[in-house]
Design an enzyme around this catalytic site. Structure first.
Site, mmCIF file in Angstrom:
data_model
loop_
_atom_site.group_PDB
_atom_site.id
_atom_site.type_symbol
_atom_site.label_atom_id
_atom_site.label_comp_id
_atom_site.label_asym_id
_atom_site.label_seq_id
_atom_site.Cartn_x
_atom_site.Cartn_y
_atom_site.Cartn_z
ATOM 1 N N ASP A 101 0.881 -1.168 -0.191
ATOM 2 C CA ASP A 101 -0.088 -0.118 0.174
ATOM 3 C C ASP A 101 0.936 1.374 -0.054
ATOM 4 O OD1 ASP A 101 -2.826 0.943 0.534
ATOM 5 O OD2 ASP A 101 -3.000 -1.228 1.097
ATOM 6 N N ASP A 208 -3.284 4.479 -2.200
ATOM 7 C CA ASP A 208 -4.550 4.936 -1.387
ATOM 8 C C ASP A 208 -4.895 6.336 -1.754
ATOM 9 O OD1 ASP A 208 -6.164 4.350 1.077
ATOM 10 O OD2 ASP A 208 -4.974 6.069 1.898
ATOM 11 N N GLU A 266 -7.016 3.609 -5.696
ATOM 12 C CA GLU A 266 -8.160 4.006 -5.060
ATOM 13 C C GLU A 266 -8.685 5.497 -5.514
ATOM 14 O OE1 GLU A 266 -10.046 3.815 -0.625
ATOM 15 O OE2 GLU A 266 -8.096 4.911 -0.800
ATOM 16 N N HIS A 341 -10.541 -4.211 2.387
ATOM 17 C CA HIS A 341 -10.497 -4.040 3.860
ATOM 18 C C HIS A 341 -11.372 -3.195 4.183
ATOM 19 C CE1 HIS A 341 -8.001 -0.991 2.062
ATOM 20 N NE2 HIS A 341 -7.920 -0.449 3.179
ATOM 21 N N ASP A 342 -12.137 -2.078 3.280
ATOM 22 C CA ASP A 342 -13.135 -1.325 3.768
ATOM 23 C C ASP A 342 -14.298 -1.599 3.756
ATOM 24 O OD1 ASP A 342 -10.907 0.536 4.829
ATOM 25 O OD2 ASP A 342 -10.875 1.474 2.693
#
Length: 575
Positions: A101, A208, A266, A341-342
């Site tokens: 990430d 991210d 993202e 993961h979100d």
């Protein structure tokens, strides 16, 4: 004749690991890097090609590692930089790539850069973050510079008593936003967060909040859409800002073009496909691909995520169609995913986590995902059909700052109104980020085999771990895990059709079934999915040719009958 070879990441399946919740190797209750290394044979057995590790950097852990205090160190409970190097080697030795990430919209407030920046207004690093003076109301009340709302509720500005100014934090107060307008800041990011790891063999990054770096310099108030409260959603003002594409081109020129990497960004709040193509067109090197969040945003509230409104199947079909088709005729690329993961677990959100339908709907979703064009992303536990936490769990069992902050803000705003809090709790039960962060369920031993710590894991283990776990499914050729392995093989065997084929949806307004076609040259496939708990008729589209069942999730079905059992999925080859 020149034969163009495709980049390796196009045909890849990427498996995302959340380090705190994957496997605990030392019995402290928290997942760690050696734990991942110990499961490398399991990962290789899945048939995935890339391991993506969520943030493992040193961090105070206010936002589960997305608040980074040192890009060049590992959070000590997870391990060391040497452990990451071991993991990189373990992946490479098994033919898998490894990505990290990249979290560079913000740092932790404990990062050395911010510690210097807040020291004084004339500190050399002051301009590495976004500072503004206070505004004052007519009665003299100190006010933030604008009305932007943080993603984690409350104002996106925090007052720094020491230097007497506000700093911007789009996320937690402990996550100050970096100032990308400053060239020195950008160079430090490239060196510390990127080059340091690429030189150790990392094969790329999931980037991210990639469209939030350029916020402009004006920072105006957001329009009021949530009446009765000062802070307003402001994504239209800080996403896709004026220099965003310039910054990404520079990132490639300075760093990424010098390595054989993949990048996946993202990219929230970017609904226009033409704009997305500006990010992913291979001719204008910015990002290789992006995550479009429309599918996981289905049903979220207009004023806040945790004011769930529900969705119709036709909306899901439209979203899938939109992001499958937007690259056709372009030099762009796309992704296929429905978990990370979100997000809440896909079986609970899009399938059925009822005991009688859980496994079948998990397999149906696996069929859908493996037939979609683009690079496929699978999240840990998705391959065994993990589901959301039970509805009986109280808010005290949740850990995530996003859920807890919003629940508490509604409690305060409504004086603990049971109806308002009940709706928020229902929304969290569907959408909460904690569902994906529950520890991985390895077997039916205490604490799901995740940890040997007597007191248990850092977060509550799912109540159903004895029913849903890796060990049980590895022994069962009919399990969700075995099904995922088989359809991943089929995806690669027919890669031209499924990974690279053109997509066409049929009967979009049908609210029970999702039927779509894939085409590559003369090759054809049709996918039929029942998104209900009842038998449904479906019509085979008239695409010419003979339908032959390639794979399905219900035993004893030859595919000749135009009826789908509850949560049944089929893929036909058409010849």
């Amino acid at each position: 004749m020149t034969i163009r070879t495709r980049p390796w990441w196009k045909d890849s399946t990427v498996y995302q690991i959340y380090p705190s919740s994957f496997f605990d190797s030392n019995g402290d209750g928290l997942g760690d890097i050696p734990g991942i290394v110990s499961k490398i044979s399991y990962l290789a057995s899945l048939g995935v090609d890339v391991i993506w590790l969520s943030p493992m950097y040193d961090s105070p852990q206010h936002d589960m590692g997305y608040d980074i205090s040192n890009y060049e160190a590992v959070y000590p409970p997870y391990g060391t930089v040497a452990d990451i190097e071991t993991l990189i080697s373990a992946c490479h030795s098994r033919g898998m790539k490894f990505i990290l990430d990249l979290v560079v919209n913000h740092t932790s407030d404990e990062h050395a850069w911010f510690q210097e920046s807040r020291r004084s207004k004339d500190n050399p690093k002051r301009d590495w973050y976004i500072w503004r003076p206070a505004k004052y109301a007519e009665d003299g009340t100190r006010m933030p510079p604008n009305n932007w709302r943080s993603f984690f509720s409350g104002s996106a500005w925090a007052w720094d008593e020491g230097s007497q100014e506000y700093y911007l934090h789009l996320f937690a107060t402990q996550q100050p936003d970096l100032n990308w307008e400053n060239p020195a800041t950008r160079q430090a990011i490239y060196d510390s967060a990127m080059r340091f790891w690429l030189d150790k063999g990392v094969d790329g990054f999931r980037v991210d909040t990639v469209n939030m770096y350029s916020k402009g310099t004006e920072l105006p108030d957001a329009p009021i859409i949530d009446e009765g409260i000062f802070e307003q959603p402001a994504s239209g003002l800080f996403c896709n800002g004026p220099r965003m594409h310039e910054f990404l081109r520079e990132m490639n020129t300075e760093i990424l073009n010098k390595y054989d990497t993949m990048t996946v960004g993202e990219l929230p709040h970017t609904p226009d496909p033409a704009h997305v193509l500006r990010y992913v067109g291979s001719g204008d090197k910015q990002l290789d691909m992006v995550f479009q969040f429309d599918i996981v945003d289905l049903g979220i509230g207009r004023t806040h995520k945790y004011e769930y409104e529900g969705y119709a199947l036709s909306e899901l079909k439209s979203v899938v169609s939109k992001w499958q088709q937007f690259i056709e005729g372009s030099d762009g690329w796309t992704t296929a995913f429905c978990e990370n993961h979100d997000q809440g677990r896909s079986v609970s959100r899009f399938g059925s986590d009822a005991p009688e339908f859980r496994e079948r709907s998990a397999k149906m979703l696996a069929l859908m995902m493996c037939a979609l064009t683009g690079t496929l992303f699978v999240y840990q536990g998705q391959e065994i059909g993990m589901i959301n936490a039970p509805k009986e769990w109280p808010i005290s069992d949740y850990k995530d700052i996003e859920s807890i902050n919003y629940y508490n803000s509604v409690a305060e705003r409504t004086d603990n109104d049971p109806k308002a809090l009940g709706h928020v709790m229902k929304s969290i039960q569907i959408l909460g980020r904690d569902h994906a962060r529950l520890p991985m369920q390895w077997d039916d031993s205490p604490h799901a085999g995740f940890t040997t710590k007597k007191e248990g894991a850092w977060m509550r283990i799912h109540d159903e771990y004895r029913t849903i776990n890796v060990a049980k499914q590895e022994k069962d050729p009919k399990s969700v895990l075995s099904f995922w392995k088989s359809v991943l093989k089929i995806r690669k065997e027919y890669r031209e059709l499924f990974i690279h084929g053109a997509f066409e949806a049929y009967d979009i307004e049908n609210q029970q079934t999702f039927v779509f076609g894939k085409r590559h040259g003369e090759d054809r496939a049709v996918v039929a999915l029942n998104f209900t708990g009842e038998e449904q008729p479906f019509k085979k589209p008239d695409v010419g040719g003979k339908f032959e069942l390639l794979v399905g999730n219900v035993e004893g079905v030859d595919g000749t009958e135009d009826k789908l059992a509850p949560w049944e999925g089929r893929i036909y080859l058409v010849s």
